[in-house]
Scaffold this active site. Structure first.
Site, PDB file in Angstrom:
ATOM      1  N   ASP A 230       0.948  -1.168  -0.033  1.00 37.45           N
ATOM      2  CA  ASP A 230      -0.060  -0.004   0.022  1.00 37.45           C
ATOM      3  C   ASP A 230       0.925   1.371   0.083  1.00 37.45           C
ATOM      4  O   ASP A 230       0.550   2.059  -0.613  1.00 37.45           O
ATOM      5  CB  ASP A 230      -0.942  -0.114   1.102  1.00 37.45           C
ATOM      6  CG  ASP A 230      -1.805  -1.278   1.522  1.00 37.45           C
ATOM      7  OD1 ASP A 230      -2.436  -1.521   0.354  1.00 37.45           O
ATOM      8  OD2 ASP A 230      -1.279  -1.883   2.266  1.00 37.45           O
TER       9      ASP A 230
ATOM     10  N   HIS B 219      -5.112  -3.346   6.264  1.00 37.27           N
ATOM     11  CA  HIS B 219      -4.758  -3.576   4.693  1.00 37.27           C
ATOM     12  C   HIS B 219      -6.008  -4.031   4.160  1.00 37.27           C
ATOM     13  O   HIS B 219      -6.350  -5.255   3.994  1.00 37.27           O
ATOM     14  CB  HIS B 219      -3.529  -4.766   4.343  1.00 37.27           C
ATOM     15  CG  HIS B 219      -3.438  -5.159   3.153  1.00 37.27           C
ATOM     16  ND1 HIS B 219      -3.005  -4.160   2.228  1.00 37.27           N
ATOM     17  CD2 HIS B 219      -3.697  -6.188   2.371  1.00 37.27           C
ATOM     18  CE1 HIS B 219      -3.067  -5.049   0.900  1.00 37.27           C
ATOM     19  NE2 HIS B 219      -3.581  -6.191   1.183  1.00 37.27           N
TER      20      HIS B 219
END
Ligand code: NAD
Ligand code: LMR
Length: 328
Positions: free
Chosen positions: A159, A187
């Protein structure tokens, strides 16, 4: 010659495994003079394919590969490991959220946590990649009480890398100009990629990209939804970029963080930033090469606080769900 680091990879015959193993074996993860002993774990139906992967690793004639142990026995697989990379689990399909996998994947991590506690080296560190990775890590950690909480990590580096790439493209600079990008929380589609503290060429990202509506809107949702966009485009979830992020995560934890910068990884919360203790959540992290710490004093404005609250709320719900399932 240094003595080898022993690394276990679960799901070694899967998509991520197929990219990751060759990066570990070539020295990208632990450095060009560090031998590695690979312990490759698969479930029984994956063992034939794993045999093929082992043949390919052999055929690379990597100077740093000390040994390869393919196995479907987790006690054997985690024996003496210094690093356990828990990748093996089912990926989501189009239309699913990562937490939809909890019922399917959660139970994998009870047995693996127990087997790590029983068999791994006393300095073992564990990085969970299999989704939903934060809560799978929580499950494994809670099933391995003898392994200290500061050894458990779940991956949000992909990410961070995605966020850096988006910021660089918008600013029209090379990605190496972008620093101090923290991912907060899960996440998942609630994660918060913190652009307020990000820097581009050493300046505040908000001074370089003077489009706060884009930063607060499209930027965040692009990063949050990038996994789904890749599944839609490829027909299967990200693999090479995920493997690359595993390499980046381990390197960042085992080498000193550049001065003034930080990286993102999910760790067991100690209550920093008012975040609920004992959940696995992403923070800005620094390492001195052997010990890591949560970077303190990163400014959190009202917008950021709202986003962080939302992602922490989701993690608390995931924790409550796995408690209900009897997994922790
Ligand atoms: P894949 O289906 O290609 O491979 C998974 C492998 O795991 C298979 O070979 C399967 O046989 C094996 N496996 C299943 N259960 C196992 C068990 N109990 N023990 C050992 N091996 C087992 O999937 P993939 O694309 O490699 O993805 C693996 C996981 O990583 C998925 O859960 C995916 O969602 C996740 N992922 C996480 C991130 C992240 O940023 N955290 C990024 C990408 C993918
Ligand atoms: C990703 O972020 O690419 C992975 O977590 C896979 C997924 O399901 O999105």
């Amino acid at each position: 010659m240094k003595s080898p680091i022993t690394v276990a990879v679960t799901g070694a015959a899967g998509q991520i495994g197929y990219s990751l193993l060759f990066r570990i074996a070539s020295g990208s993860m632990f450095g060009p003079d560090q031998p590695v002993a690979l312990r490759l774990i698969e479930i029984e139906p994956g063992m034939a394919a794993l045999g093929g992967v082992v043949m390919e690793i052999d055929d690379c004639a990597f100077p740093l590969v000390h040994s390869i142990t393919p196995t479907s026995d987790i006690n054997e697989g985690f024996k003496g490991v210094n690093w356990a990379l828990l990748v093996g689990s089912v990926p989501r399909k189009a239309g699913m959220e990562r937490k939809d996998l909890l019922n399917i994947n959660g139970k994998i991590f009870t047995g693996q946590g127990q087997a790590i506690a029983k068999n791994a080296a006393s300095d073992v560190r564990v990085l969970v990649v299999g989704n939903p990775c934060n809560t799978n890590c929580l499950i494994a950690m809670n099933n391995a009480k003898d392994v200290p909480a500061d050894r458990w990590f779940a991956m949000t580096r992909l990410d961070e890398n995605r966020a850096k790439s988006q910021l660089a493209a918008k600013a029209g600079v090379h990605v190496s100009e972008v620093s101090n990008v923290a991912i907060w929380g899960n996440h998942s589609a609630t994660q918060y990629p913190d652009f307020y503290n990000a820097k581009i060429g050493g300046k505040a990202a908000t001074d370089v990209i003077k489009d706060e509506a884009w930063l607060q809107g499209e930027f965040i949702s692009t990063v949050q939804q990038r996994g789904a966009a890749i599944i839609k485009a490829r027909g299967s979830s990200s693999a090479a970029s995920a493997a690359n992020a595993v390499v980046d995560t381990v390197r960042s934890l085992t080498t000193p963080t550049p001065a003034g910068d930080w990286t993102s990884v999910a760790v067991c919360s100690d209550g920093s930033y008012g975040v609920e203790k004992d959940i696995i959540t992403s923070f800005p992290i620094r390492s001195n090469g052997s010990k890591w710490e949560i970077v303190q004093g990163v400014p959190v404005n009202e917008f950021s606080q709202g986003k962080i609250n939302a992602t922490i709320q989701e993690l608390k719900e995931e924790r409550d769900a796995v408690k209900e399932l009897g997994l922790i």
